[in-house]
Design an enzyme around this catalytic site. Sequence first.
Site, PDB file in Angstrom:
ATOM      1  N   ASP A  10      37.789  50.777  37.372  1.00 23.47           N
ATOM      2  CA  ASP A  10      36.963  51.258  38.786  1.00 23.47           C
ATOM      3  C   ASP A  10      36.163  52.284  38.284  1.00 23.47           C
ATOM      4  O   ASP A  10      36.961  52.895  37.074  1.00 23.47           O
ATOM      5  CB  ASP A  10      38.440  51.360  38.761  1.00 23.47           C
ATOM      6  CG  ASP A  10      38.831  49.989  40.143  1.00 23.47           C
ATOM      7  OD1 ASP A  10      38.389  49.428  39.496  1.00 23.47           O
ATOM      8  OD2 ASP A  10      40.459  50.352  40.351  1.00 23.47           O
ATOM      9  N   ASP A 131      42.041  42.851  51.285  1.00 22.90           N
ATOM     10  CA  ASP A 131      42.848  43.520  51.315  1.00 22.90           C
ATOM     11  C   ASP A 131      43.290  43.682  51.879  1.00 22.90           C
ATOM     12  O   ASP A 131      42.728  43.989  53.380  1.00 22.90           O
ATOM     13  CB  ASP A 131      42.145  45.225  50.628  1.00 22.90           C
ATOM     14  CG  ASP A 131      40.694  44.866  49.694  1.00 22.90           C
ATOM     15  OD1 ASP A 131      40.679  44.095  48.660  1.00 22.90           O
ATOM     16  OD2 ASP A 131      39.710  45.333  50.103  1.00 22.90           O
TER      17      ASP A 131
END
Length: 243
Positions: A10, A131
């Site tokens: 990330d 998500d």
Amino acid sequence: MSLTLLPAVDVRDGKAVRLRQGESGSETDYGSPLEAARTWVDAGAQWIHLVDLDAAFGTGDNRAQLREIVHELGDRVHIEMSGGVRDDDSLRAALDAGAARVNIGTAALENPDWTARVIAEYGDRVAVGLDVRGHTLAARGWVKEGGDLFETMKFLDDAGCSRYVVTDVTRDGMMSGPNIDLLREVGERTDAKVTASGGIAKLDDLHAIAALADYGVDSAILGKSLYAGAFTLEEALAVANGE
């Protein structure tokens, strides 16, 4: 059936970071994204999950760093890109950079017609990130609600989506274990493949995910567990390969 593992890199402000529950400002800095990715490739990773957090949060982008990783390692590993892919330009940039697969999230919630078109055009090179908090989708870097999980899946299934990346955002980066019930529920309701994401903390969690193979769960993203040293990627790959 073996489980495909995707170590995550990330990227925020040019650095490899991990977040707690996806919250901006909760970053732990792990240094160079390229070095992080190289570590996982050297340890045997066949896929890397690259996330542009700035693009996801709307605070810029890290395309240069992501391109560097693909340029350096793309001949050794498949790369899945995620973060801020919401239109033709951002999708094309990810594909042109060398991504084997691109994960779209917010766009699937806010622009379903576009999402259906790119699924039809690119097939299994496009995955959709789901998500989730409970059965409610989270959008825009997880700061907005995005509708009902299963209603959205019904639309995406009809559009021909071939893969979902399912994250329980309350568990992401928390080392609290994956949401096995959620993964099973999603798998039961779709013929698409499912990638598990969020909460993996120990090797037993990988055994539990691998046991969902009959539901189409065939891969898992590893983040905090690797960076925190809960286990090595070599150990995880041994579990994933049934050793």
